[in-house]
Write a protein that holds these residues in place. Structure first.
Motif, PDB file in Angstrom:
ATOM      1  N   MET A 111      40.374  42.586  41.855  1.00 51.53           N
ATOM      2  CA  MET A 111      40.535  42.903  43.069  1.00 51.53           C
ATOM      3  C   MET A 111      39.845  41.627  44.139  1.00 51.53           C
ATOM      4  N   GLY A 112      39.097  40.892  44.053  1.00 51.00           N
ATOM      5  CA  GLY A 112      38.604  39.816  44.596  1.00 51.00           C
ATOM      6  C   GLY A 112      39.584  38.662  44.635  1.00 51.00           C
ATOM      7  N   VAL A 113      40.129  38.292  43.237  1.00 54.50           N
ATOM      8  CA  VAL A 113      41.127  37.567  43.044  1.00 54.50           C
ATOM      9  C   VAL A 113      42.271  37.563  43.800  1.00 54.50           C
ATOM     10  N   ALA A 114      42.806  39.058  43.655  1.00 55.58           N
ATOM     11  CA  ALA A 114      43.883  39.388  44.276  1.00 55.58           C
ATOM     12  C   ALA A 114      43.950  39.206  46.003  1.00 55.58           C
ATOM     13  N   ALA A 115      42.582  39.503  46.460  1.00 58.21           N
ATOM     14  CA  ALA A 115      42.547  39.249  48.086  1.00 58.21           C
ATOM     15  C   ALA A 115      41.941  37.889  48.283  1.00 58.21           C
ATOM     16  N   LYS A 116      42.052  36.848  47.144  1.00 56.46           N
ATOM     17  CA  LYS A 116      41.762  35.463  47.545  1.00 56.46           C
ATOM     18  C   LYS A 116      40.353  35.172  48.160  1.00 56.46           C
ATOM     19  N   CYS A 117      39.444  36.211  47.406  1.00 53.27           N
ATOM     20  CA  CYS A 117      38.110  36.075  47.916  1.00 53.27           C
ATOM     21  C   CYS A 117      37.358  35.216  46.728  1.00 53.27           C
ATOM     22  N   LYS A 118      35.700  34.868  47.013  1.00 52.06           N
ATOM     23  CA  LYS A 118      34.938  34.432  46.169  1.00 52.06           C
ATOM     24  C   LYS A 118      34.752  35.697  45.490  1.00 52.06           C
ATOM     25  N   THR A 119      34.228  35.718  44.069  1.00 48.31           N
ATOM     26  CA  THR A 119      33.581  36.740  43.286  1.00 48.31           C
ATOM     27  C   THR A 119      32.293  36.328  42.579  1.00 48.31           C
ATOM     28  N   VAL A 120      31.308  37.394  42.499  1.00 46.53           N
ATOM     29  CA  VAL A 120      30.148  37.140  41.706  1.00 46.53           C
ATOM     30  C   VAL A 120      30.059  38.495  40.842  1.00 46.53           C
ATOM     31  N   GLY A 121      30.281  38.129  39.325  1.00 40.36           N
ATOM     32  CA  GLY A 121      29.964  38.988  38.599  1.00 40.36           C
ATOM     33  C   GLY A 121      28.500  39.265  38.033  1.00 40.36           C
ATOM     34  N   VAL A 122      28.339  40.473  37.910  1.00 39.74           N
ATOM     35  CA  VAL A 122      26.734  40.873  37.528  1.00 39.74           C
ATOM     36  C   VAL A 122      26.964  41.362  35.899  1.00 39.74           C
ATOM     37  N   THR A 123      25.814  40.782  35.221  1.00 37.69           N
ATOM     38  CA  THR A 123      25.888  41.001  33.748  1.00 37.69           C
ATOM     39  C   THR A 123      25.216  42.088  33.096  1.00 37.69           C
ATOM     40  N   TRP A 124      24.481  43.033  34.369  1.00 39.50           N
ATOM     41  CA  TRP A 124      23.962  44.136  33.974  1.00 39.50           C
ATOM     42  C   TRP A 124      24.825  45.548  33.880  1.00 39.50           C
ATOM     43  N   GLY A 125      26.127  45.531  34.304  1.00 44.30           N
ATOM     44  CA  GLY A 125      26.971  46.817  34.559  1.00 44.30           C
ATOM     45  C   GLY A 125      27.658  47.125  33.216  1.00 44.30           C
ATOM     46  N   TYR A 126      28.881  47.737  33.685  1.00 41.44           N
ATOM     47  CA  TYR A 126      29.633  48.377  32.455  1.00 41.44           C
ATOM     48  C   TYR A 126      30.697  47.909  31.846  1.00 41.44           C
ATOM     49  N   HIS A 127      31.002  46.325  32.560  1.00 45.21           N
ATOM     50  CA  HIS A 127      32.079  45.697  31.542  1.00 45.21           C
ATOM     51  C   HIS A 127      31.167  44.329  30.903  1.00 45.21           C
ATOM     52  N   GLU A 128      31.637  43.974  29.786  1.00 44.96           N
ATOM     53  CA  GLU A 128      31.108  42.692  29.308  1.00 44.96           C
ATOM     54  C   GLU A 128      31.256  41.456  30.097  1.00 44.96           C
ATOM     55  N   PRO A 129      30.102  40.745  30.459  1.00 43.26           N
ATOM     56  CA  PRO A 129      30.414  39.446  31.053  1.00 43.26           C
ATOM     57  C   PRO A 129      31.511  38.457  30.849  1.00 43.26           C
ATOM     58  N   ARG A 130      31.670  38.418  29.326  1.00 38.27           N
ATOM     59  CA  ARG A 130      32.962  37.807  29.000  1.00 38.27           C
ATOM     60  C   ARG A 130      34.125  38.230  29.493  1.00 38.27           C
ATOM     61  N   GLU A 131      34.537  39.513  29.948  1.00 46.80           N
ATOM     62  CA  GLU A 131      35.497  40.161  30.534  1.00 46.80           C
ATOM     63  C   GLU A 131      35.624  39.527  31.966  1.00 46.80           C
ATOM     64  N   LEU A 132      34.640  39.745  32.503  1.00 45.60           N
ATOM     65  CA  LEU A 132      34.470  39.378  34.132  1.00 45.60           C
ATOM     66  C   LEU A 132      34.773  37.740  34.212  1.00 45.60           C
ATOM     67  N   ILE A 133      34.392  36.854  33.233  1.00 41.98           N
ATOM     68  CA  ILE A 133      34.769  35.495  33.346  1.00 41.98           C
ATOM     69  C   ILE A 133      36.405  35.429  33.020  1.00 41.98           C
ATOM     70  N   ALA A 134      36.583  36.348  31.903  1.00 43.47           N
ATOM     71  CA  ALA A 134      38.133  35.945  31.558  1.00 43.47           C
ATOM     72  C   ALA A 134      39.004  36.206  32.645  1.00 43.47           C
ATOM     73  N   VAL A 135      38.708  37.145  33.487  1.00 38.05           N
ATOM     74  CA  VAL A 135      39.632  37.471  34.576  1.00 38.05           C
ATOM     75  C   VAL A 135      39.099  36.740  36.116  1.00 38.05           C
ATOM     76  N   GLY A 136      38.692  35.872  36.031  1.00 39.49           N
ATOM     77  CA  GLY A 136      38.430  34.943  37.126  1.00 39.49           C
ATOM     78  C   GLY A 136      37.201  35.030  37.991  1.00 39.49           C
ATOM     79  N   ALA A 137      35.985  35.406  37.417  1.00 42.29           N
ATOM     80  CA  ALA A 137      34.765  35.481  38.373  1.00 42.29           C
ATOM     81  C   ALA A 137      34.313  33.975  38.542  1.00 42.29           C
ATOM     82  N   SER A 138      34.094  33.983  40.061  1.00 46.02           N
ATOM     83  CA  SER A 138      33.669  32.627  40.442  1.00 46.02           C
ATOM     84  C   SER A 138      32.401  31.985  39.760  1.00 46.02           C
ATOM     85  N   THR A 139      31.565  33.207  39.637  1.00 46.23           N
ATOM     86  CA  THR A 139      30.162  32.888  39.238  1.00 46.23           C
ATOM     87  C   THR A 139      29.397  34.159  38.448  1.00 46.23           C
TER      88      THR A 139
END
Length: 220
Positions: free
Chosen positions: A175-203
């Motif tokens: 959603m953030g990438v599609a809206a051209k926003c920056k994104t912060v992925g958190v590692t304690w949630g429901y999807h794996e960190p590697r998945e968040l990085i793969a779809v474009g998490a800024s950090t």
């Protein structure tokens, strides 16, 4: 101005066990095989109709509506008994308080929860007045469509490149990438960190006390 948008389930509040239990009860009560906890975790963050359609592997609108209504009934009926099971993640309140003290930051919510649930949770934790914009599927498409962030940007007068989406699922990051926003992925949630990085998490951050620093780096 920096607009920081937060997901709720899996990012601010820890509702994994509660949601997966209610998903199982919902499916069983209509005679369907219950999704596993892992399957339910994969759809947390989507609007309920989209989540139910994915879990049921069906586009039957009557079935989906029945599942949604049944889930809501179970969830609401359990609110008194389960009030202590919708807690903030460690450090969340302190991070919100820290950002609230910054003159250059405003905050909002972008969640798959309904607006009624958002008001209830923010009221429960005394953080309702921390957020200047609340975006839910009540008036927006489900994540990962960028509509929630685009609406928040319009409402607040923010700019996309100074808007940051904080979330725990690929839906949040996409959603953030599609809206051209920056994104912060958190590692304690429901999807794996590697998945968040793969779809474009800024950090990525591992703890809430890293959030303020991550935001500063992203908007420098």
């Amino acid at each position: 101005m920096i607009l920081v948008m937060f997901d709720m389930d899996g990012t601010l509040i820890d509702t994994q066990a509660l949601i997966t239990e209610h998903m199982a009860t919902t499916f069983e009560s209509v005679g369907l095989e219950a999704p596993t906890p892992a399957e339910s975790r994969r759809v947390i963050g989507l609007s309920l109709p989209v989540a139910m359609a994915r879990l049921a592997k069906s586009d039957d609108s009557v079935l989906i509506e029945t599942l949604v209504d049944t889930y809501k009934t179970h969830y609401r009926a359990s609110l008194v008994a389960d009030a202590g099971r919708e807690g903030l993640f460690p450090g969340a309140l302190e991070a919100l308080q820290q950002l609230r003290q910054r003159d250059d930051v405003v905050m909002g919510i972008a969640t798959g929860k309904g607006l009624h649930g958002v008001h209830r949770i923010t009221g429960l934790h005394g953080i309702a007045d921390y957020f200047v914009t609340l975006q839910t599927p009540d008036h927006n498409p489900s994540k990962p469509h960028p509509g929630m962030l685009e609406t928040a940007i319009r409402e607040t007068g923010a700019k996309a490149d100074r808007t940051i989406m904080v979330g725990d699922t690929t839906f949040d990051i996409e959603m953030g990438v599609a809206a051209k926003c920056k994104t912060v992925g958190v590692t304690w949630g429901y999807h794996e960190p590697r998945e968040l990085i793969a779809v474009g998490a800024s950090t990525m951050i591992d703890r809430f006390d890293q959030l303020d620093g991550a935001i500063r780096q992203l908007v420098e």
